[in-house]
Design an enzyme around this catalytic site. Structure first.
Site, short mmCIF file in Angstrom:
data_model
loop_
_atom_site.label_atom_id
_atom_site.label_comp_id
_atom_site.label_asym_id
_atom_site.label_seq_id
_atom_site.Cartn_x
_atom_site.Cartn_y
_atom_site.Cartn_z
N TYR A 156 46.68 40.91 34.29
CA TYR A 156 45.22 40.71 34.34
C TYR A 156 44.60 40.88 32.95
O TYR A 156 43.76 40.08 32.53
CB TYR A 156 44.65 41.72 35.33
CG TYR A 156 43.18 41.58 35.66
CD1 TYR A 156 42.71 40.52 36.43
CD2 TYR A 156 42.26 42.53 35.22
CE1 TYR A 156 41.36 40.42 36.76
CE2 TYR A 156 40.91 42.45 35.54
CZ TYR A 156 40.47 41.39 36.31
OH TYR A 156 39.13 41.29 36.62
N LYS A 160 42.63 38.03 30.93
CA LYS A 160 41.21 38.21 30.58
C LYS A 160 41.01 38.20 29.06
O LYS A 160 40.00 37.70 28.56
CB LYS A 160 40.67 39.50 31.20
CG LYS A 160 40.60 39.46 32.74
CD LYS A 160 39.79 38.29 33.24
CE LYS A 160 39.41 38.39 34.70
NZ LYS A 160 38.75 37.17 35.20
P1 NAP Z 1 36.11 38.60 44.71
O1 NAP Z 1 34.99 39.21 45.43
O2 NAP Z 1 37.51 38.99 45.04
O3 NAP Z 1 35.97 37.00 44.85
C1 NAP Z 1 36.87 36.17 44.20
C2 NAP Z 1 36.49 34.72 44.38
O4 NAP Z 1 37.46 33.93 43.64
C3 NAP Z 1 36.54 34.25 45.84
O5 NAP Z 1 35.46 33.37 46.10
C4 NAP Z 1 37.86 33.50 45.91
O6 NAP Z 1 37.89 32.41 46.83
C5 NAP Z 1 37.96 32.93 44.51
N1 NAP Z 1 39.35 32.60 44.18
C6 NAP Z 1 40.41 33.42 44.07
N2 NAP Z 1 41.53 32.71 43.80
C7 NAP Z 1 41.16 31.41 43.78
C8 NAP Z 1 41.85 30.19 43.59
N3 NAP Z 1 43.17 30.14 43.35
N4 NAP Z 1 41.15 29.04 43.65
C9 NAP Z 1 39.82 29.04 43.88
N5 NAP Z 1 39.11 30.16 44.05
C10 NAP Z 1 39.77 31.33 44.01
O7 NAP Z 1 36.00 38.81 43.12
P2 NAP Z 1 34.80 39.38 42.23
O8 NAP Z 1 34.92 40.85 42.17
O9 NAP Z 1 33.52 38.75 42.60
O10 NAP Z 1 35.27 38.86 40.79
C11 NAP Z 1 34.80 37.66 40.22
C12 NAP Z 1 35.32 37.58 38.79
O11 NAP Z 1 34.87 38.72 38.06
C13 NAP Z 1 36.84 37.57 38.68
O12 NAP Z 1 37.25 36.71 37.66
C14 NAP Z 1 37.16 39.00 38.31
O13 NAP Z 1 38.38 39.10 37.60
C15 NAP Z 1 35.97 39.35 37.45
N6 NAP Z 1 35.72 40.79 37.36
C16 NAP Z 1 35.42 41.52 38.48
C17 NAP Z 1 35.20 42.88 38.36
C18 NAP Z 1 34.85 43.76 39.55
O14 NAP Z 1 34.76 44.99 39.36
N7 NAP Z 1 34.63 43.21 40.72
C19 NAP Z 1 35.31 43.49 37.10
C20 NAP Z 1 35.62 42.72 36.01
C21 NAP Z 1 35.82 41.37 36.14
P3 NAP Z 1 37.86 32.68 48.44
O15 NAP Z 1 36.50 33.23 48.72
O16 NAP Z 1 38.09 31.32 49.02
O17 NAP Z 1 38.96 33.65 48.71
#
Ligand code: NAP
Length: 248
Positions: A156, A160
């Site tokens: 990851y 990133k």
């Molecule tokens: P999340 O709630 O797990 O949602 C992830 C989304 O990505 C879902 O809509 C999922 O689709 C989609 N996805 C995953 N794999 C995919 C694929 N192969 N093709 C198309 N869509 C795909 O994640 P989140 O926490 O909102 O995170 C969003 C972004 O922020 C990510 O890049 C994550 O690394 C980054 N981020 C998050 C955090 C945190 O604390 N949450 C911190 C730092 C960075 P489905 O709905 O169809 O499953």
């Protein structure tokens, strides 16, 4: 705050849940037409329906963003259908954590392709029409893990950090065409991705966050949408942390 968008069309990946959903909803609230992409039809479909029910303009398109051929095909069809895509938010992401000695090649490949290669695929297929129109915005959602690393997340963190290199390089390649490319590095945001954290880990994390709370998806959406607006036309190649001060 009402920002300036001149009949723009945006494509947001990972729009089905969490941060991507909040970004899609805020873009729609600002009058942008939003193409919601997620892996499953039900999740991007539900978000597009809810945006439309609130009076916005949205379209759902399931695409596996880790599949380069699928992205190329979807980009071609969507450009034909909408005529233009002005804003790209690369937000889809997954984690497959584990210490390196136990990490499988599959877990490495899945995280690199979903988080990093997807940004290359979408940018490659959408940037040329943006450059021709001399207007475009790309916002890549990276992570503070890409800035500072994290034990148990070599896949990851590498993905990133790679997104940051991609962001800065694209900003240099396309600055002369007035396209901007920026990244946002969230810390701990309350979404499905972080819902598995134990109470004990959450407590340790909170002690290290100066603002003493986890972020909300809307905390990330606000700056993401600002970076897409006319008002942000002189900001490019930057990484903005949204982490309550965790990684300063
Ligand atoms: P999340 O709630 O797990 O949602 C992830 C989304 O990505 C879902 O809509 C999922 O689709 C989609 N996805 C995953 N794999 C995919 C694929 N192969 N093709 C198309 N869509 C795909 O994640 P989140 O926490 O909102 O995170 C969003 C972004 O922020 C990510 O890049 C994550 O690394 C980054 N981020 C998050 C955090 C945190 O604390 N949450 C911190 C730092 C960075 P489905 O709905 O169809 O499953």
């Amino acid at each position: 705050m009402q920002l300036t968008f001149d009949n723009r069309v945006a494509l947001v990946t990972g729009a089905g849940r969490g941060i991507g959903r909040a970004i899609s909803e805020e873009l729609a609230r600002q009058g942008v037409k939003v193409i919601c992409v997620s892996k499953s039809e039900s999740s991007c479909g539900a978000v597009a329906e809810s945006i439309k029910a609130a009076g916005g303009d949205a379209f759902a398109r399931p695409v596996d963003v880790s599949d380069g051929e699928a992205v190329a095909q979807a980009a071609k069809e969507l450009l034909e259908q909408f005529g233009q895509i002005d804003i790209l938010v690369n937000n889809a992401g997954i984690t497959r954590d584990g210490l390196i000695l136990r990490m499988s090649h599959e877990d490495w490949d899945a995280v690199i392709s979903t988080n990093l290669s997807s940004c290359f695929y979408w940018s490659k297929h959408l940037i040329h029409p943006m450059a021709r129109r001399r207007w475009g915005r790309i916002v890549n959602i990276t992570s503070i893990t890409g800035l500072v690393g994290n034990a148990g997340q070599v896949n990851y963190a590498a993905a990133k950090a790679g997104m940051i290199g991609l962001t800065k390089s694209l900003a240099k390649e396309f600055g002369s065409r007035t396209l901007t490319v920026n990244a946002i590095a969230p810390g701990f945001i309350k979404t499905d991705m972080t819902s598995g954290l134990s109470d004990q880990i959450t407590e340790i994390v909170l002690k290290n966050i100066p603002l003493r709370r986890l972020g909300q998806p809307e905390d990330v959406a606000g700056i993401a949408v600002y970076l897409c607006a006319e008002e942000a036309s002189y900001i490019t190649g930057q990484v903005f942390s949204v982490d309550g001060g965790l990684a300063m």
